[in-house]
Scaffold this motif. Structure first.
Motif, PDB file in Angstrom:
ATOM      1  N   ARG A 163      21.479  -7.164  20.605  1.00  0.00           N
ATOM      2  CA  ARG A 163      20.790  -8.088  21.523  1.00  0.00           C
ATOM      3  C   ARG A 163      21.147  -9.523  21.161  1.00  0.00           C
ATOM      4  NH1 ARG A 163      14.595  -6.475  22.087  1.00  0.00           N
ATOM      5  NH2 ARG A 163      14.718  -8.162  23.628  1.00  0.00           N
ATOM      6  N   PHE A 185      20.434 -13.768  21.876  1.00  0.00           N
ATOM      7  CA  PHE A 185      19.366 -14.667  22.298  1.00  0.00           C
ATOM      8  C   PHE A 185      19.901 -16.070  22.577  1.00  0.00           C
ATOM      9  CE2 PHE A 185      17.394 -11.177  20.247  1.00  0.00           C
ATOM     10  CZ  PHE A 185      16.217 -10.981  20.951  1.00  0.00           C
ATOM     11  N   ALA A 186      19.208 -16.751  23.499  1.00  0.00           N
ATOM     12  CA  ALA A 186      19.446 -18.166  23.774  1.00  0.00           C
ATOM     13  C   ALA A 186      20.939 -18.454  23.985  1.00  0.00           C
ATOM     14  CB  ALA A 186      18.844 -19.026  22.658  1.00  0.00           C
ATOM     15  N   ALA A 187      21.519 -19.344  23.166  1.00  0.00           N
ATOM     16  CA  ALA A 187      22.928 -19.733  23.361  1.00  0.00           C
ATOM     17  C   ALA A 187      23.865 -18.535  23.218  1.00  0.00           C
ATOM     18  CB  ALA A 187      23.307 -20.821  22.362  1.00  0.00           C
ATOM     19  N   ARG A 222      23.206 -15.464  24.139  1.00  0.00           N
ATOM     20  CA  ARG A 222      23.128 -14.712  25.395  1.00  0.00           C
ATOM     21  C   ARG A 222      24.005 -15.369  26.452  1.00  0.00           C
ATOM     22  NH1 ARG A 222      18.015 -15.266  26.222  1.00  0.00           N
ATOM     23  NH2 ARG A 222      18.362 -17.081  27.531  1.00  0.00           N
ATOM     24  N   PHE A 249      20.667 -13.990  16.325  1.00  0.00           N
ATOM     25  CA  PHE A 249      19.965 -15.219  16.658  1.00  0.00           C
ATOM     26  C   PHE A 249      20.866 -16.414  16.397  1.00  0.00           C
ATOM     27  CE2 PHE A 249      15.937 -12.921  14.985  1.00  0.00           C
ATOM     28  CZ  PHE A 249      15.702 -12.348  16.222  1.00  0.00           C
ATOM     29  N   PRO A 250      21.112 -17.244  17.400  1.00  0.00           N
ATOM     30  CA  PRO A 250      21.830 -18.496  17.113  1.00  0.00           C
ATOM     31  C   PRO A 250      20.938 -19.387  16.254  1.00  0.00           C
ATOM     32  CG  PRO A 250      21.038 -18.477  19.380  1.00  0.00           C
ATOM     33  CD  PRO A 250      20.734 -17.114  18.804  1.00  0.00           C
TER      34      PRO A 250
END
Lengths: 79, 149, 149, 79
Positions: D6, D8-10, D12, D73-74
């Motif tokens: 998965r 997230f954020a940047a 994604r 996670f970035p």
């Protein structure tokens, strides 16, 4: 010379008065306070305090002048 | 808002923080001194603050100005109560807004530390056993600053 | 009050502090992160926070618990916004009450420092020129923690 | 083994997707991320990030197991 002495908080209660006018030859707040302790022995137990002259914070070895108002502050406890 | 004031009535901590809001600031730190129910083993019922206001205001403003000079902050203010206070009442409030949190924390702490050392304010504690005593700032005595000879 | 929460709606900083009032405490420190109007020379119009909530809540509670263990404090809590925020909105709030101010300051700072390093939360800035960018935490990158290989 | 990844954020936005199911022999999140960068080159520019496995923060050299959900996670930017 003529000096106004003012006591605050615990000093006021120890001296039994808030203000007195004194004639003194004391050259400094330190010498003046020693005279005050001689008059009001209950002042003696305080080991740290501040002094102001004419509403300015001052050192214990500052030079006093005729007509000065000297404020003796017991240890402060703000906050 | 005045950068330093002595307040005879209740301090409103939320109104205080609102006055320091600044769109250029990303960080806000507020310190509050509360009346607590004990000190040195005694049960405290209420407090009384005596303030020598002419000098407290002068010195309080000076302390806030020092903080503005020493730290990269945008706004700072402090207010101290006088008179009779009940448990959990706010005795003192200090607020600092700044672009970044480091200086906001440092300046807030500087102001309250200096205020406790330098403001001509005295605290009388009223105890559950009926006694009342002026509280000595033990730390000040130990630090040995400004002892009379 | 929950020791850590993610809030989809506006944070009420005054309600937050009221929930941490404790008659055994003489000191309260509150940190607030505000949406500020600039970053790295760009004019910021608003912010968007993306939060991975399951892990943010778990890690947030852990951080507050660590602060309770490390410092002599009575109560501590923190809350972080998600979603769209306007200028001067409260993005995060941390509150700590304690008998004495030293630990209250230290614990408050510990919580916000750790929260910024460890919570899975990302910030997208919307600029006056119409652009929008995910903000890198430069400090984190410089600190070199948890680099991927 | 089969892994759910998965982003997230940047991450994604860089990968162009929020989640993918991959078959991999990568033993660690570090090796797995290298494979992801090979598929989605826009992930490459990120120099610091965090990883979680099954909703627990994890190290880049943790051991992966079949069926794990790995979260990339970035760099975080709370507050």
């Amino acid at each position: 010379m003529s000096i106004i002495v003012r006591y605050f908080a615990a000093f006021r209660e120890a001296a039994g008065l808030a203000e007195e006018h004194v004639d003194t030859t004391a050259a400094t707040p330190a010498a003046l306070f020693a005279e005050c302790v001689a008059r009001h022995s209950a002042l003696e137990r305080y080991t740290a305090s501040l002094v102001a002259i004419n509403d300015e914070m001052a050192g214990w070895e500052s030079e006093l002048s005729d007509g000065d108002e000297v404020l003796f502050f017991p240890p402060v406890a703000g906050g | 808002m005045k950068r330093f004031s002595v307040s005879a009535g209740p301090i409103d901590p939320d109104g205080f923080r609102r006055a320091l809001v600044d769109p250029s600031c990303g960080a806000y730190v507020q310190f509050e001194g509360w009346v607590r129910d004990h000190n040195e083993g005694q049960q405290v019922l209420r407090l009384e603050y005596e303030v020598y206001e002419p000098l407290a205001v002068k010195e309080g403003l000076l302390i806030v100005d020092e903080a503005m000079e020493r730290f990269e902050i945008s706004r700072a203010a402090a207010s101290h109560r006088s008179g009779l206070l009940e448990l959990t009442d706010v005795a003192v409030v200090v607020g600092v807004s700044a672009a970044h949190r480091g200086p906001a924390f440092d300046a807030c702490r500087y102001i309250i530390d200096q205020a406790k050392l330098r403001l001509p304010i005295w605290k009388k504690e009223h105890y559950a056993n009926g006694a009342a005593e002026w509280v000595n700032c033990r730390h000040c005595a130990e630090a040995g600053h400004a002892h009379h000879p």
